[in-house]
Motif scaffolding. Structure first.
Motif, PDB file in Angstrom:
ATOM      1  N   TYR A 141      23.730  97.790  42.091  1.00 20.38           N
ATOM      2  CA  TYR A 141      23.848  98.123  40.672  1.00 20.38           C
ATOM      3  C   TYR A 141      25.009  99.082  40.437  1.00 20.38           C
ATOM      4  CZ  TYR A 141      22.635  99.637  35.963  1.00 20.38           C
ATOM      5  OH  TYR A 141      22.677  99.924  34.612  1.00 20.38           O
ATOM      6  N   GLU A 142      25.122 100.090  41.277  1.00 18.44           N
ATOM      7  CA  GLU A 142      26.214 101.066  41.126  1.00 18.44           C
ATOM      8  C   GLU A 142      27.573 100.396  41.308  1.00 18.44           C
ATOM      9  OE1 GLU A 142      25.568 104.300  43.782  1.00 18.44           O
ATOM     10  OE2 GLU A 142      23.663 104.906  42.862  1.00 18.44           O
ATOM     11  N   ASN A 143      27.682  99.548  42.338  1.00 12.87           N
ATOM     12  CA  ASN A 143      28.963  98.873  42.587  1.00 12.87           C
ATOM     13  C   ASN A 143      29.336  97.920  41.457  1.00 12.87           C
ATOM     14  OD1 ASN A 143      29.180 100.201  44.988  1.00 12.87           O
ATOM     15  ND2 ASN A 143      28.903  98.417  46.298  1.00 12.87           N
ATOM     16  N   ALA A 144      28.339  97.142  40.994  1.00 11.40           N
ATOM     17  CA  ALA A 144      28.608  96.185  39.917  1.00 11.40           C
ATOM     18  C   ALA A 144      28.936  96.917  38.618  1.00 11.40           C
ATOM     19  CB  ALA A 144      27.402  95.265  39.723  1.00 11.40           C
ATOM     20  N   SER A 145      28.251  98.006  38.363  1.00 11.21           N
ATOM     21  CA  SER A 145      28.503  98.782  37.143  1.00 11.21           C
ATOM     22  C   SER A 145      29.897  99.381  37.163  1.00 11.21           C
ATOM     23  CB  SER A 145      27.458  99.893  37.004  1.00 11.21           C
ATOM     24  OG  SER A 145      26.164  99.358  36.854  1.00 11.21           O
ATOM     25  N   GLN A 146      30.315  99.870  38.334  1.00 12.72           N
ATOM     26  CA  GLN A 146      31.655 100.437  38.450  1.00 12.72           C
ATOM     27  C   GLN A 146      32.715  99.364  38.234  1.00 12.72           C
ATOM     28  OE1 GLN A 146      32.326 103.829  38.961  1.00 12.72           O
ATOM     29  NE2 GLN A 146      34.382 103.128  38.358  1.00 12.72           N
ATOM     30  N   LEU A 147      32.471  98.196  38.820  1.00 11.88           N
ATOM     31  CA  LEU A 147      33.406  97.083  38.644  1.00 11.88           C
ATOM     32  C   LEU A 147      33.473  96.667  37.180  1.00 11.88           C
ATOM     33  CD1 LEU A 147      35.253  94.883  39.795  1.00 11.88           C
ATOM     34  CD2 LEU A 147      33.221  93.527  40.310  1.00 11.88           C
ATOM     35  N   LEU A 148      32.336  96.669  36.514  1.00 13.15           N
ATOM     36  CA  LEU A 148      32.298  96.274  35.113  1.00 13.15           C
ATOM     37  C   LEU A 148      33.008  97.296  34.228  1.00 13.15           C
ATOM     38  CD1 LEU A 148      31.279  94.196  33.080  1.00 13.15           C
ATOM     39  CD2 LEU A 148      29.125  95.459  32.946  1.00 13.15           C
ATOM     40  N   ASN A 149      32.818  98.574  34.522  1.00 13.75           N
ATOM     41  CA  ASN A 149      33.468  99.633  33.736  1.00 13.75           C
ATOM     42  C   ASN A 149      34.985  99.599  33.879  1.00 13.75           C
ATOM     43  OD1 ASN A 149      31.017 100.604  32.787  1.00 13.75           O
ATOM     44  ND2 ASN A 149      30.769 102.055  34.472  1.00 13.75           N
ATOM     45  N   ASP A 150      35.446  99.211  35.079  1.00 12.32           N
ATOM     46  CA  ASP A 150      36.887  99.216  35.337  1.00 12.32           C
ATOM     47  C   ASP A 150      37.551  97.889  34.975  1.00 12.32           C
ATOM     48  OD1 ASP A 150      36.540 101.761  36.325  1.00 12.32           O
ATOM     49  OD2 ASP A 150      36.485 101.139  38.434  1.00 12.32           O
ATOM     50  N   ALA A 160      31.900  90.882  38.350  1.00 11.15           N
ATOM     51  CA  ALA A 160      30.790  91.783  38.017  1.00 11.15           C
ATOM     52  C   ALA A 160      29.552  90.971  37.645  1.00 11.15           C
ATOM     53  CB  ALA A 160      31.198  92.709  36.875  1.00 11.15           C
ATOM     54  N   TYR A 161      29.756  89.902  36.895  1.00  8.14           N
ATOM     55  CA  TYR A 161      28.633  89.038  36.517  1.00  8.14           C
ATOM     56  C   TYR A 161      27.947  88.476  37.754  1.00  8.14           C
ATOM     57  CZ  TYR A 161      26.149  84.921  34.791  1.00  8.14           C
ATOM     58  OH  TYR A 161      25.195  83.974  34.535  1.00  8.14           O
ATOM     59  N   GLU A 162      28.744  87.985  38.711  1.00 10.37           N
ATOM     60  CA  GLU A 162      28.170  87.409  39.934  1.00 10.37           C
ATOM     61  C   GLU A 162      27.388  88.453  40.724  1.00 10.37           C
ATOM     62  OE1 GLU A 162      31.566  85.830  41.866  1.00 10.37           O
ATOM     63  OE2 GLU A 162      31.774  84.110  40.498  1.00 10.37           O
ATOM     64  N   ASP A 163      27.897  89.704  40.760  1.00 14.36           N
ATOM     65  CA  ASP A 163      27.192  90.774  41.479  1.00 14.36           C
ATOM     66  C   ASP A 163      25.867  91.101  40.794  1.00 14.36           C
ATOM     67  OD1 ASP A 163      29.260  90.806  43.230  1.00 14.36           O
ATOM     68  OD2 ASP A 163      30.134  92.702  42.560  1.00 14.36           O
ATOM     69  N   PHE A 164      25.886  91.197  39.479  1.00 10.24           N
ATOM     70  CA  PHE A 164      24.636  91.451  38.750  1.00 10.24           C
ATOM     71  C   PHE A 164      23.673  90.268  38.887  1.00 10.24           C
ATOM     72  CE2 PHE A 164      27.023  94.688  36.166  1.00 10.24           C
ATOM     73  CZ  PHE A 164      26.174  95.749  36.417  1.00 10.24           C
ATOM     74  N   GLN A 165      24.213  89.061  38.906  1.00 11.65           N
ATOM     75  CA  GLN A 165      23.372  87.876  39.060  1.00 11.65           C
ATOM     76  C   GLN A 165      22.663  87.898  40.420  1.00 11.65           C
ATOM     77  OE1 GLN A 165      25.382  84.029  39.499  1.00 11.65           O
ATOM     78  NE2 GLN A 165      23.941  83.140  38.032  1.00 11.65           N
ATOM     79  N   TYR A 166      23.393  88.278  41.476  1.00 16.09           N
ATOM     80  CA  TYR A 166      22.777  88.361  42.798  1.00 16.09           C
ATOM     81  C   TYR A 166      21.702  89.441  42.816  1.00 16.09           C
ATOM     82  CZ  TYR A 166      22.203  89.269  47.775  1.00 16.09           C
ATOM     83  OH  TYR A 166      21.664  89.462  49.016  1.00 16.09           O
ATOM     84  N   LEU A 167      21.990  90.566  42.191  1.00 16.03           N
ATOM     85  CA  LEU A 167      20.993  91.641  42.096  1.00 16.03           C
ATOM     86  C   LEU A 167      19.749  91.145  41.372  1.00 16.03           C
ATOM     87  CD1 LEU A 167      19.889  94.515  42.160  1.00 16.03           C
ATOM     88  CD2 LEU A 167      21.407  95.084  40.234  1.00 16.03           C
ATOM     89  N   ASN A 168      19.929  90.383  40.326  1.00 16.70           N
ATOM     90  CA  ASN A 168      18.783  89.871  39.562  1.00 16.70           C
ATOM     91  C   ASN A 168      17.969  88.864  40.375  1.00 16.70           C
ATOM     92  OD1 ASN A 168      17.441  89.942  36.891  1.00 16.70           O
ATOM     93  ND2 ASN A 168      17.953  87.761  36.867  1.00 16.70           N
ATOM     94  N   GLN A 180      23.578  93.885  31.339  1.00 14.93           N
ATOM     95  CA  GLN A 180      24.919  94.001  31.908  1.00 14.93           C
ATOM     96  C   GLN A 180      25.490  92.624  32.254  1.00 14.93           C
ATOM     97  OE1 GLN A 180      26.263  96.692  31.499  1.00 14.93           O
ATOM     98  NE2 GLN A 180      25.446  98.450  32.619  1.00 14.93           N
ATOM     99  N   MET A 181      24.627  91.729  32.718  1.00 17.23           N
ATOM    100  CA  MET A 181      25.074  90.361  33.002  1.00 17.23           C
ATOM    101  C   MET A 181      25.613  89.690  31.743  1.00 17.23           C
ATOM    102  SD  MET A 181      22.174  88.707  35.516  1.00 17.23           S
ATOM    103  CE  MET A 181      22.797  87.056  35.240  1.00 17.23           C
ATOM    104  N   GLU A 182      24.888  89.843  30.641  1.00 20.44           N
ATOM    105  CA  GLU A 182      25.307  89.219  29.392  1.00 20.44           C
ATOM    106  C   GLU A 182      26.642  89.786  28.907  1.00 20.44           C
ATOM    107  OE1 GLU A 182      25.387  86.744  26.136  1.00 20.44           O
ATOM    108  OE2 GLU A 182      24.178  86.658  27.974  1.00 20.44           O
ATOM    109  N   TYR A 183      26.794  91.103  29.045  1.00 21.58           N
ATOM    110  CA  TYR A 183      28.053  91.734  28.628  1.00 21.58           C
ATOM    111  C   TYR A 183      29.210  91.226  29.489  1.00 21.58           C
ATOM    112  CZ  TYR A 183      31.596  95.337  27.818  1.00 21.58           C
ATOM    113  OH  TYR A 183      32.766  95.984  27.532  1.00 21.58           O
ATOM    114  N   ALA A 184      28.988  91.153  30.816  1.00 29.27           N
ATOM    115  CA  ALA A 184      30.028  90.665  31.719  1.00 29.27           C
ATOM    116  C   ALA A 184      30.348  89.200  31.429  1.00 29.27           C
ATOM    117  CB  ALA A 184      29.580  90.834  33.166  1.00 29.27           C
ATOM    118  N   TYR A 185      29.309  88.435  31.123  1.00 25.59           N
ATOM    119  CA  TYR A 185      29.513  87.010  30.862  1.00 25.59           C
ATOM    120  C   TYR A 185      30.351  86.792  29.608  1.00 25.59           C
ATOM    121  CZ  TYR A 185      28.464  82.159  29.706  1.00 25.59           C
ATOM    122  OH  TYR A 185      28.580  80.836  29.383  1.00 25.59           O
ATOM    123  N   GLN A 186      30.019  87.492  28.539  1.00 25.37           N
ATOM    124  CA  GLN A 186      30.746  87.314  27.285  1.00 25.37           C
ATOM    125  C   GLN A 186      32.219  87.702  27.427  1.00 25.37           C
ATOM    126  OE1 GLN A 186      29.642  85.756  24.692  1.00 25.37           O
ATOM    127  NE2 GLN A 186      27.564  85.549  25.527  1.00 25.37           N
TER     128      GLN A 186
END
Length: 395
Positions: A141-150, A160-168, A180-186
């Motif tokens: 979650y921390e890694n995906a969130s950092q990737l999404l923020n940057d 980032a979407y793929e990382d959150f998807q794997y986490l889910n 976060q997945m939806e935000y990354a996807y859009q």
């Protein structure tokens, strides 16, 4: 027959021995999972048969060595302390649990020669699995969130979407993963607005336009591309798909005619068989010999062909809206031919072949309108457009 049965038995035994040999080889080379999977599959068919005893012994040994090896590997990874190993540790605990769940339904497994049951140790790793799942989830979650923020590029949002998807997948509903997945996807989507261009001198049928622009019917499986036939003001589109009609050609209604004269000999009763001198020929009993009386019939066959053709010519162009450069252009051409054949005759229809007689029951039909012709040509256009959409890749 006995020889065939003997050969069949030998082949079955040979195949069985080959399976045992490969399983033993997998065990000897450290491919414990392969040995376990093969043994479980063989024993699931009929675990009590004597010819399956070798697989019981192999399974017992393979599982013991597999468990020992996995525990050593997990211990090593844990001592290293690198959080990057968390996923590997999680996978190993999960696989151990899966292996145990495949073996349990087979128990007990008797070993007849030794007068005992095969021994399997099933340590419970649920606590360790849940603990590493939680730690791994936090790490992911921390890694995906950092990737999404940057993220500034679409490919970064997609990663980032793929990382959150794997986490889910490993921990459904963890924190706000789905949000976060939806935000990354859009933000990772390529938005494409679709525009229909009519450069012909004819009106495109509304039904055809609606069919071509109904992207839900194309069955596309493209996660990262969204086509909008009705663009939204709040979306900044990346590309434009231009479906352009350049020319529509519709031929006049035509009726062509051909005439065929047919003659045929048909049976028309019987008559006496005469010899060369004109006398009636009789058989050995004195009876008159009769033969078919033939006569020639004639028929005038008139065939009419109604024909009309429509051709639609255009192209599909994809434009990068940031650079205003054309990416790809594909031809889009289709045609539809209306043809109807009917016929009539005068004379004796018995002179006609069967294929010609079949058309005598048909009559002229109304020609399709120009709009109907264009719409029919559009049915093929839809198939061609689907192929273009499947080939097109934006990045």
């Amino acid at each position: 027959m006995k020889r065939f049965i003997t050969i069949l038995v030998l082949l079955v035994v040979a195949a069985s021995c080959g399976g045992v040999k490969k399983t033993q080889q997998a065990l000897n080379t450290g491919n414990y999972l392969q040995a376990i999977n093969t043994s479980v599959m063989e024993l699931a068919e009929n675990k009590t048969r004597k010819n399956k005893q070798t697989y019981v012994v192999l399974l017992e040994e393979a599982y013991a060595k597999y468990l020992e090896f996995e525990e050593q590997e997990i211990s090593f990874l844990q001592k290293d302390g690198n959080p990057a190993h968390l996923e590997e540790i999680y996978k190993r605990y999960s696989e151990i649990r899966n292996v145990q769940n495949r073996i349990r339904p087979l128990l007990p497994l008797p070993i007849y020669d030794e007068g005992r049951e095969a021994s399997f140790s099933f340590p419970n790793y649920d606590a360790q699995l849940l603990a590493v799942q939680e730690t791994l989830s936090s790490y992911l979650y921390e890694n995906a969130s950092q990737l999404l923020n940057d993220a500034t590029q679409k490919w970064e949002f997609r990663k980032a979407y793929e990382d959150f998807q794997y986490l889910n997948e490993i921990n459904p509903g963890y924190a706000d993963t789905r949000k976060q997945m939806e935000y990354a996807y859009q933000n990772g989507l390529d938005y494409v607005k679709v525009r229909m261009i009519n450069d012909t001198q004819q009106i495109i049928p509304e039904r055809l336009e609606a069919d071509l622009l109904n992207f839900n019917t194309y069955g596309m499986d493209n996660l990262w591309t969204a086509y909008h036939t009705n663009p939204l003001d709040e979306i900044q589109y990346d590309y434009e798909m231009q479906v352009a009609f350049r020319d529509i050609v519709i031929t006049p209604e035509q009726i062509s005619e051909r005439q065929v004269i047919k003659e045929r000999q048909i049976k028309d009763g019987t008559q006496d068989l005469l010899d060369a001198e004109g006398n009636v020929v009789r058989d050995s009993l004195g009876n008159r010999i009769e033969i078919d009386r033939l006569r020639t019939v004639r028929c005038n066959y008139y065939e009419f062909t109604q024909q009309k053709m429509a051709q639609v010519v255009g192209n599909v162009n994809f434009v990068d809206l940031r650079t205003q450069q054309s990416l790809n252009s594909y031809p889009l051409t289709s045609e539809f031919v209306f043809q109807h054949i009917y016929a009539n005759y005068d004379g004796d229809r018995r002179a006609l072949d069967n294929d010609l007689v079949a058309r005598l029951g048909l009559a002229a039909v109304p020609f399709p309108t120009d709009e109907e012709m264009v719409f029919s040509a559009g049915e093929d256009l839809k198939t061609r457009l689907k192929g273009i959409l499947q080939r097109q890749r934006f990045r």
